[in-house]
Design a protein around this motif. Structure first.
Motif, mmCIF file in Angstrom:
data_model
loop_
_atom_site.group_PDB
_atom_site.id
_atom_site.type_symbol
_atom_site.label_atom_id
_atom_site.label_comp_id
_atom_site.label_asym_id
_atom_site.label_seq_id
_atom_site.Cartn_x
_atom_site.Cartn_y
_atom_site.Cartn_z
ATOM 1 N N TRP A 209 4.557 5.738 -52.311
ATOM 2 C CA TRP A 209 4.384 5.631 -50.864
ATOM 3 C C TRP A 209 3.004 6.110 -50.463
ATOM 4 O O TRP A 209 2.440 7.010 -51.088
ATOM 5 N N MET A 210 2.450 5.495 -49.440
ATOM 6 C CA MET A 210 1.242 5.987 -48.798
ATOM 7 C C MET A 210 1.659 6.869 -47.629
ATOM 8 O O MET A 210 2.423 6.424 -46.763
ATOM 9 N N GLY A 211 1.195 8.081 -47.613
ATOM 10 C CA GLY A 211 1.491 8.954 -46.496
ATOM 11 C C GLY A 211 0.539 8.691 -45.339
ATOM 12 O O GLY A 211 -0.659 8.506 -45.540
ATOM 13 N N TRP A 229 -4.307 10.340 -43.811
ATOM 14 C CA TRP A 229 -3.650 9.541 -44.850
ATOM 15 C C TRP A 229 -3.658 10.272 -46.186
ATOM 16 O O TRP A 229 -4.490 11.151 -46.441
ATOM 17 N N VAL A 230 -2.726 9.897 -47.025
ATOM 18 C CA VAL A 230 -2.648 10.378 -48.404
ATOM 19 C C VAL A 230 -2.266 9.186 -49.266
ATOM 20 O O VAL A 230 -1.210 8.584 -49.063
ATOM 21 N N ASN A 249 -5.997 10.422 -52.962
ATOM 22 C CA ASN A 249 -7.054 10.266 -51.968
ATOM 23 C C ASN A 249 -6.487 10.798 -50.665
ATOM 24 O O ASN A 249 -5.428 10.359 -50.211
ATOM 25 N N VAL A 250 -7.172 11.752 -50.071
ATOM 26 C CA VAL A 250 -6.732 12.325 -48.804
ATOM 27 C C VAL A 250 -7.864 12.159 -47.797
ATOM 28 O O VAL A 250 -9.043 12.341 -48.141
ATOM 29 N N GLY A 251 -7.536 11.760 -46.587
ATOM 30 C CA GLY A 251 -8.598 11.501 -45.625
ATOM 31 C C GLY A 251 -8.120 11.559 -44.192
ATOM 32 O O GLY A 251 -6.915 11.623 -43.905
ATOM 33 N N MET A 276 -2.390 21.110 -44.693
ATOM 34 C CA MET A 276 -1.151 20.853 -43.960
ATOM 35 C C MET A 276 -0.163 20.061 -44.813
ATOM 36 O O MET A 276 1.045 20.308 -44.772
ATOM 37 N N VAL A 277 -0.659 19.090 -45.599
ATOM 38 C CA VAL A 277 0.233 18.271 -46.418
ATOM 39 C C VAL A 277 0.320 18.788 -47.845
ATOM 40 O O VAL A 277 0.924 18.129 -48.701
#
Length: 433
Positions: A209-211, A229-230, A249-251, A276-277
């Motif tokens: 899944w894309m967060g 996003w994650v 990838n976190v952005g 936070m995530v």
């Protein structure tokens, strides 16, 4: 060209005296265009100011539409061992929705690959098909004969060198230095994006899944006009990306307009979001390789073509105003540009008309909605009730993923096209105008 005759993929070739087709920029759009043109028998030079592999600010996510385009290009097997992304995990205002990619014309899954790897793979494909690659050289000027480009001036280690051209495809990204020389202008009265991304180690890098967090807040708790996003990248092997192991990838991205510019420090916001995530995504380290960029969106440019040149991808602002995604548009416009070469001797109006036909309605409607989201009071007003509706979020994912086609005749598709037609009629400056 056989593999025995292929030039070394990472060689820095000298600038040739002339070529049929010069492609400026070796991102997904430019390299795809070079691959298609070379496969069609054209003499192609692919030029980039960087030396590959190189990094690029990007969410790294591939929508089902992008997956389909990679298959069309001949790189379907490239994704075999990459993450299979089944949909989006949406969060906000205390609610959570798992929304699968809709099935239909496109695959029912997406993927994620770092741009350092993806861009190099498409570039290598273009070279394997016969394109000549020139790295570490920048297109800085043009020489005109009448209203056509006769030569492109290239600046590299040995100074400035002209290359005579028949056709030019400009794929040099969001700032498009060569595009500016040719009259390209970016209009910021409609929504544009600012974004930052980084990589983090994680125990959930093989997730499906894309967060996506639609309620983005800064370190001080202030609600921001954007989202976080994650993307799981899987177990990344040592290679071009200077990190390895299980990575995400976190952005964060924010929307802005000329009237409501985004005055925010992206690094602390991204670091706050990653923290936070952190527990949810089993993050085990701090953000690395943090980069940021501005994103022209929704066709908010003019001067995208001339008699023998076309701007594609990010250079033509072919970026989704609702999520900043541009890889599928880059791949598509690279393919469409080469198809136009075969039956056009003057691209000035035909290229614009083609982009309007493919993207105009959706871009107009999407950037109008994105403009509303730059107003702080609009974000919770739309987001709080919206995130609680699985049906509405499914519609949103379909629109954000650019998964509505002209052949779709269902209610959502018809409503989205109607919104686009209404929006275009009241636009002060329609897409690509």
């Amino acid at each position: 060209m056989s593999s025995d005759d292929s030039p070394p993929l990472d060689a820095r070739h000298t600038v040739p005296e002339r070529t049929d087709v010069l492609v400026v920029g070796a991102g997904p759009g430019g390299s795809a265009a070079a691959a298609y043109a070379a496969a069609a028998g054209r003499d192609v030079v692919l030029l980039d100011a960087a030396t590959f592999p190189r990094d690029k600010t990007c969410g790294d996510g591939l929508t089902p539409r992008a997956v389909a385009e990679l298959g069309h290009l001949g790189l379907g097997d490239f994704l075999t061992h990459r993450p299979r992304i089944d949909g989006l995990a949406l969060h906000g205002w205390g609610a959570h929705q798992l929304v699968r990619w809709p099935s239909g014309r496109f695959p029912a899954y997406g993927s994620a690959v770092s741009r350092m790897e993806l861009d190099d793979a498409i570039r290598a494909l273009a070279v394997s098909r016969g394109a000549r690659m020139v790295q570490g050289a920048k297109a800085v000027d043009v020489t005109m004969t009448g209203d056509r480009i006769a030569e492109v001036v290239v600046e590299g280690e040995s100074g400035r060198t002209p290359i005579a051209v028949d056709e030019v495809i400009v794929a040099d990204g969001v700032r498009s230095g060569l595009g500016k020389k040719l009259g390209r202008e970016w209009h910021r009265e409609t929504a544009y994006g600012v974004a930052a991304r980084a990589y983090v180690p994680s125990g959930r890098a093989d997730d499906h899944w894309m967060g996506s967090h639609l309620e983005l807040r800064g370190p001080d708790g202030e609600l921001l006009p954007g989202y976080g996003w994650v993307f799981p990248l899987g177990d990344v092997a040592p290679g071009p990306l200077p990190l390895s192991g299980g990575l995400l990838n976190v952005g964060v991205g924010a929307l802005a307009t000329a009237k409501r510019p985004a005055h925010m420090a992206l690094r602390p916001i991204l670091e706050h979001y990653a923290a936070m995530v952190g527990d949810e995504w089993a993050i085990t380290g701090t953000p690395q390789l943090l980069t940021s960029a501005l994103l022209p969106m929704g066709g908010a440019v003019t001067g995208i073509a001339g008699p023998n040149w076309m701007l594609i991808g990010d250079a033509a602002a072919c970026v989704n105003p609702l999520n900043g995604e541009g890889i599928d548009y880059a791949l598509e416009t690279g393919r469409l540009a080469v198809e136009l070469l075969a039956d056009s001797t003057d691209h000035t109006t035909r290229w614009r008309d083609l982009l309007v036909e493919h993207y105009g309605l959706a871009f107009s409607a999407a950037r109008r909605l994105a403009g509303l989201l730059t107003m702080p009071q609009t974000v919770p007003a739309l987001g709080r009730p919206g995130i609680r509706s699985a049906r509405l979020m499914s519609m949103v994912v379909r629109v954000m993923g650019n998964l509505i086609t002209p052949d779709d005749a269902d209610l959502v598709a018809r409503a989205w096209r109607t919104a686009g037609r209404v929006s275009t009629r009241i636009d002060d400056r329609p897409p690509f105008s």
